[in-house]
Write a protein that holds these residues in place. Structure first.
Motif, PDB file in Angstrom:
ATOM      1  N   GLU A 131       0.819  -1.207   0.000  1.00 17.01           N
ATOM      2  CA  GLU A 131       0.000   0.000   0.000  1.00 17.01           C
ATOM      3  C   GLU A 131       0.855   1.260   0.000  1.00 17.01           C
ATOM      4  OE1 GLU A 131      -3.428  -2.180   2.687  1.00 17.01           O
ATOM      5  OE2 GLU A 131      -2.164  -0.619   3.543  1.00 17.01           O
ATOM      6  N   ILE A 132       0.208   2.392  -0.217  1.00 17.48           N
ATOM      7  CA  ILE A 132       0.893   3.686  -0.204  1.00 17.48           C
ATOM      8  C   ILE A 132       0.917   4.211   1.232  1.00 17.48           C
ATOM      9  CG2 ILE A 132       0.847   6.063  -1.050  1.00 17.48           C
ATOM     10  CD1 ILE A 132      -0.680   5.047  -3.498  1.00 17.48           C
ATOM     11  N   PRO A 133       2.088   4.470   1.798  1.00 11.35           N
ATOM     12  CA  PRO A 133       2.155   4.947   3.184  1.00 11.35           C
ATOM     13  C   PRO A 133       1.725   6.396   3.321  1.00 11.35           C
ATOM     14  CG  PRO A 133       4.344   4.906   2.219  1.00 11.35           C
ATOM     15  CD  PRO A 133       3.416   4.291   1.199  1.00 11.35           C
ATOM     16  N   ASN A 134       1.231   6.732   4.486  1.00 15.66           N
ATOM     17  CA  ASN A 134       0.831   8.111   4.791  1.00 15.66           C
ATOM     18  C   ASN A 134       2.043   8.862   5.333  1.00 15.66           C
ATOM     19  OD1 ASN A 134      -0.275  10.488   5.650  1.00 15.66           O
ATOM     20  ND2 ASN A 134      -1.772   9.587   7.037  1.00 15.66           N
ATOM     21  N   LEU A 135       2.572   9.784   4.544  1.00 15.69           N
ATOM     22  CA  LEU A 135       3.754  10.558   4.939  1.00 15.69           C
ATOM     23  C   LEU A 135       3.423  12.038   5.101  1.00 15.69           C
ATOM     24  CD1 LEU A 135       6.465   8.907   2.636  1.00 15.69           C
ATOM     25  CD2 LEU A 135       5.766   8.262   4.949  1.00 15.69           C
ATOM     26  N   ARG A 136       2.174  12.334   5.396  1.00 23.91           N
ATOM     27  CA  ARG A 136       1.763  13.732   5.550  1.00 23.91           C
ATOM     28  C   ARG A 136       2.106  14.228   6.953  1.00 23.91           C
ATOM     29  NH1 ARG A 136      -2.760  16.035   7.628  1.00 23.91           N
ATOM     30  NH2 ARG A 136      -3.710  13.980   7.869  1.00 23.91           N
ATOM     31  N   PRO A 137       2.937  15.257   7.084  1.00 24.12           N
ATOM     32  CA  PRO A 137       3.268  15.788   8.413  1.00 24.12           C
ATOM     33  C   PRO A 137       2.043  16.405   9.079  1.00 24.12           C
ATOM     34  CG  PRO A 137       4.825  16.560   6.755  1.00 24.12           C
ATOM     35  CD  PRO A 137       3.678  15.958   6.022  1.00 24.12           C
ATOM     36  N   THR A 138       1.910  16.199  10.361  1.00 27.86           N
ATOM     37  CA  THR A 138       0.803  16.795  11.121  1.00 27.86           C
ATOM     38  C   THR A 138       1.308  17.617  12.299  1.00 27.86           C
ATOM     39  OG1 THR A 138       0.602  14.798  12.486  1.00 27.86           O
ATOM     40  CG2 THR A 138      -0.768  14.917  10.502  1.00 27.86           C
ATOM     41  N   ARG A 139       2.628  17.708  12.472  1.00 30.43           N
ATOM     42  CA  ARG A 139       3.200  18.494  13.570  1.00 30.43           C
ATOM     43  C   ARG A 139       4.392  19.290  13.061  1.00 30.43           C
ATOM     44  NH1 ARG A 139       3.521  14.008  18.526  1.00 30.43           N
ATOM     45  NH2 ARG A 139       1.338  13.368  18.431  1.00 30.43           N
ATOM     46  N   GLN A 140       4.690  20.372  13.758  1.00 27.75           N
ATOM     47  CA  GLN A 140       5.877  21.182  13.487  1.00 27.75           C
ATOM     48  C   GLN A 140       6.592  21.409  14.818  1.00 27.75           C
ATOM     49  OE1 GLN A 140       7.291  22.618  10.623  1.00 27.75           O
ATOM     50  NE2 GLN A 140       5.969  21.211   9.484  1.00 27.75           N
ATOM     51  N   ARG A 141       7.251  20.373  15.303  1.00 28.38           N
ATOM     52  CA  ARG A 141       7.896  20.449  16.614  1.00 28.38           C
ATOM     53  C   ARG A 141       9.304  19.855  16.545  1.00 28.38           C
ATOM     54  NH1 ARG A 141       5.804  18.815  21.627  1.00 28.38           N
ATOM     55  NH2 ARG A 141       6.180  20.944  22.358  1.00 28.38           N
ATOM     56  N   SER A 142       9.934  19.715  17.684  1.00 31.75           N
ATOM     57  CA  SER A 142      11.252  19.098  17.789  1.00 31.75           C
ATOM     58  C   SER A 142      11.222  18.069  18.910  1.00 31.75           C
ATOM     59  CB  SER A 142      12.330  20.148  18.083  1.00 31.75           C
ATOM     60  OG  SER A 142      12.477  21.051  17.006  1.00 31.75           O
ATOM     61  N   ALA A 143      12.082  17.062  18.779  1.00 30.88           N
ATOM     62  CA  ALA A 143      12.191  16.027  19.806  1.00 30.88           C
ATOM     63  C   ALA A 143      13.642  15.577  19.893  1.00 30.88           C
ATOM     64  CB  ALA A 143      11.283  14.846  19.479  1.00 30.88           C
ATOM     65  N   ALA A 144      14.030  15.133  21.069  1.00 27.79           N
ATOM     66  CA  ALA A 144      15.416  14.725  21.284  1.00 27.79           C
ATOM     67  C   ALA A 144      15.481  13.584  22.283  1.00 27.79           C
ATOM     68  CB  ALA A 144      16.256  15.909  21.784  1.00 27.79           C
ATOM     69  N   ILE A 145      16.490  12.750  22.124  1.00 25.80           N
ATOM     70  CA  ILE A 145      16.770  11.677  23.074  1.00 25.80           C
ATOM     71  C   ILE A 145      18.202  11.841  23.567  1.00 25.80           C
ATOM     72  CG2 ILE A 145      17.487  10.067  21.243  1.00 25.80           C
ATOM     73  CD1 ILE A 145      16.388   7.777  22.968  1.00 25.80           C
ATOM     74  N   GLY A 146      18.412  11.630  24.849  1.00 26.94           N
ATOM     75  CA  GLY A 146      19.737  11.671  25.432  1.00 26.94           C
ATOM     76  C   GLY A 146      20.016  10.382  26.166  1.00 26.94           C
ATOM     77  N   MET A 147      21.202   9.827  25.975  1.00 30.29           N
ATOM     78  CA  MET A 147      21.597   8.585  26.622  1.00 30.29           C
ATOM     79  C   MET A 147      22.284   8.872  27.956  1.00 30.29           C
ATOM     80  SD  MET A 147      20.399   6.667  24.405  1.00 30.29           S
ATOM     81  CE  MET A 147      19.860   6.873  22.707  1.00 30.29           C
ATOM     82  N   ILE A 148      21.956   8.078  28.931  1.00 28.54           N
ATOM     83  CA  ILE A 148      22.564   8.197  30.258  1.00 28.54           C
ATOM     84  C   ILE A 148      23.620   7.104  30.376  1.00 28.54           C
ATOM     85  CG2 ILE A 148      22.152   8.153  32.744  1.00 28.54           C
ATOM     86  CD1 ILE A 148      19.177   8.807  32.035  1.00 28.54           C
ATOM     87  N   TYR A 149      24.845   7.502  30.624  1.00 26.08           N
ATOM     88  CA  TYR A 149      25.944   6.556  30.762  1.00 26.08           C
ATOM     89  C   TYR A 149      26.429   6.538  32.207  1.00 26.08           C
ATOM     90  CZ  TYR A 149      26.330   6.084  25.697  1.00 26.08           C
ATOM     91  OH  TYR A 149      26.076   5.810  24.373  1.00 26.08           O
ATOM     92  N   PRO A 150      26.950   5.404  32.673  1.00 28.17           N
ATOM     93  CA  PRO A 150      27.509   5.364  34.026  1.00 28.17           C
ATOM     94  C   PRO A 150      28.743   6.256  34.108  1.00 28.17           C
ATOM     95  CG  PRO A 150      28.065   3.361  32.835  1.00 28.17           C
ATOM     96  CD  PRO A 150      27.083   4.108  31.974  1.00 28.17           C
ATOM     97  N   PRO A 151      29.051   6.800  35.287  1.00 27.27           N
ATOM     98  CA  PRO A 151      30.199   7.697  35.413  1.00 27.27           C
ATOM     99  C   PRO A 151      31.540   6.972  35.338  1.00 27.27           C
ATOM    100  CG  PRO A 151      29.207   7.314  37.553  1.00 27.27           C
ATOM    101  CD  PRO A 151      28.299   6.676  36.560  1.00 27.27           C
ATOM    102  N   ALA A 152      31.525   5.662  35.578  1.00 30.89           N
ATOM    103  CA  ALA A 152      32.753   4.878  35.549  1.00 30.89           C
ATOM    104  C   ALA A 152      32.371   3.411  35.437  1.00 30.89           C
ATOM    105  CB  ALA A 152      33.580   5.115  36.820  1.00 30.89           C
ATOM    106  N   GLU A 153      33.362   2.576  35.200  1.00 23.55           N
ATOM    107  CA  GLU A 153      33.102   1.142  35.197  1.00 23.55           C
ATOM    108  C   GLU A 153      32.999   0.641  36.634  1.00 23.55           C
ATOM    109  OE1 GLU A 153      35.723  -1.149  32.845  1.00 23.55           O
ATOM    110  OE2 GLU A 153      35.362  -0.007  31.005  1.00 23.55           O
ATOM    111  N   GLY A 154      32.139  -0.345  36.831  1.00 24.16           N
ATOM    112  CA  GLY A 154      31.985  -0.889  38.179  1.00 24.16           C
ATOM    113  C   GLY A 154      30.610  -1.487  38.366  1.00 24.16           C
TER     114      GLY A 154
END
Length: 430
Positions: A329-352
């Motif tokens: 089928e034909i996918p729906n690629l019509r934008p419905t928002r004008q915003r921004s989004a972000a993901i940030g990874m949390i890493y341990p401060p050291a090994e242990g």
């Protein structure tokens, strides 16, 4: 805020019912924290059959039926699909896992030519050696690359390319075994890490690539290709850390990002060079002083919830686009928002050993998803080594905002409140 991304998507086609409507076969669900949103959003509009490597747990609400099979064995996957086909009519095949792309291509073909990519195209995308050859033949800008199988050969190739260089397994994913090398003195230790990653990369590629280092910001282009015509949906700006490794520490997507017009033609050319004619793809590039150059093409959804960032920023559901394509089928690629989004990874401060993990109180109004990926008592590794070619993340946070700047501000606030403590590992006696 939720710990598992919620199902909010646009468009629909085949809905779950008891009348035997054609269904989609999914090969491999992936892990719930990073891939659960794909299964959830797709299942809200399409009845799904799952072939997985373990019995159902969290996947149960989203699956009509399933089979357990060794996903690295094409015969086992086809046998499982045949069992499902006896019970249900099958409309198409999906996977969002890099390591199951060839199995999905084979299965789509064996089911009577369901929509999908040619096996040769998927193999070319999986094997970075073939990818580089096809890019060069089609004049798609990418890194100079040499395929090697030994440290001595790597040293010779590095001298020809010129330092700094990058070592990477020929067919791995997730930056496993990828390391920058600045001098010949650093090469043996880097080779140990790259070759350790290459040892576990599977049958779709062998050996290690020695490549020129591409200097500049890293981005990816999220695309949807139907019958050989590619639509660029979004550009993802990336944050990479822990040099000399290339560990992705964050991603951001903004609707209407002007950079998309610059990088979309290069991504489309790379897909065409590989012969990719179908599906959602994730093409990684570097913005070098000479212009955008391709790092690699992944003929599947981007990891790290990039598809969820696209939905939050634009309203376009890449999981539903992939499902529509799998149904022909034909996918729906019509934008419905004008915003921004972000993901940030949390890493341990050291090994242990992790002794504490906590999200301190604060404003969660813009926090879309938060997930810990470690528990107290877990062993945390910060950077790759020759014995542990990948690292362990402690968690992640997803935020949204009206602009890229606002989203980054919200993300910085959440990450500042995420507290991970470890008891450092005691070095072993020599």
């Amino acid at each position: 805020m939720s710990q598992v991304p919620s199902s909010q998507s646009n468009g629909s086609c085949i809905r779950r019912n008891s009348t035997g409507s054609p269904m989609l076969v999914v090969i491999g669900s992936g892990s719930r924290p990073m891939r659960g949103y794909l299964l959830e959003q797709t299942a809200a509009h399409y009845p799904l059959l799952l072939i997985n490597d373990a019995p159902l747990t969290w996947q149960k609400p989203y699956v009509v039926d399933h089979e357990v099979a060794n996903l690295s064995d094409p015969i086992a996957v086809n046998t499982a699909a045949a069992s499902l086909a006896v019970r249900w009519p099958i409309a198409g095949v999906l996977t969002w896992d890099e390591y199951h792309l060839t199995a999905a291509a084979r299965l789509a073909h064996s089911l009577g030519g369901r929509p999908g990519n040619a096996l040769a195209a998927v193999a070319a995308a999986r094997d970075k050696v073939t990818s580089r050859q096809r890019f060069a033949a089609a004049s798609v800008p990418s890194a100079t690359s040499t395929w090697v199988h030994s440290l001595d050969a790597a040293a010779s190739a590095a001298e020809r390319v010129g330092y700094p260089i990058v070592l990477k397994p020929a067919a791995h994913a997730g930056s496993i075994g990828v390391v920058r090398v600045d001098t010949i003195t650093d090469l043996p230790a880097a080779w140990a890490i790259a070759s350790a990653g290459a040892a576990h990369q599977g049958p779709d590629g062998q050996g290690v690539l020695v490549e020129e280092y591409l200097d500049g910001p890293e981005v990816s282009v999220e695309t949807v290709t139907r019958r050989g015509v590619t639509s660029a949906v979004a550009v993802t700006r990336k944050a990479v850390g822990f040099a000399p490794y290339f560990l992705e520490t964050g991603h951001s997507v903004s609707a209407g990002d002007p950079l998309l017009h610059e990088v979309a033609p290069v991504a489309s050319a790379a897909l065409e060079a590989l012969g990719i004619t179908h599906g959602v793809s994730h093409t990684e590039l570097r913005l070098t002083p000479e212009g955008p150059k391709v790092i690699e093409v992944n003929a599947r959804h981007g990891g790290d919830l990039i598809g969820e960032l696209v939905r939050l920023a634009t309203g376009i559901s890449l999981p539903l686009a992939a499902a529509a394509l799998a149904c022909g089928e034909i996918p729906n690629l019509r934008p419905t928002r004008q915003r921004s989004a972000a993901i940030g990874m949390i890493y341990p401060p050291a090994e242990g050993i992790v002794t504490r993990r906590d999200l301190r109180p604060g404003s969660d109004r813009h926090l879309e998803h938060f997930q810990w990926l470690c528990n107290v008592g877990d062993a945390a590794t910060l950077t790759p080594s020759s014995t542990t070619p990948n690292n362990v993340r402690a968690g992640f946070a997803v935020v949204s905002g009206d602009s890229a700047h606002e989203a980054q501000q919200h993300l910085a606030d959440v990450l500042a409140r995420a507290d991970v403590q470890v008891t450092p590992a005691v070095p072993r006696a020599a």
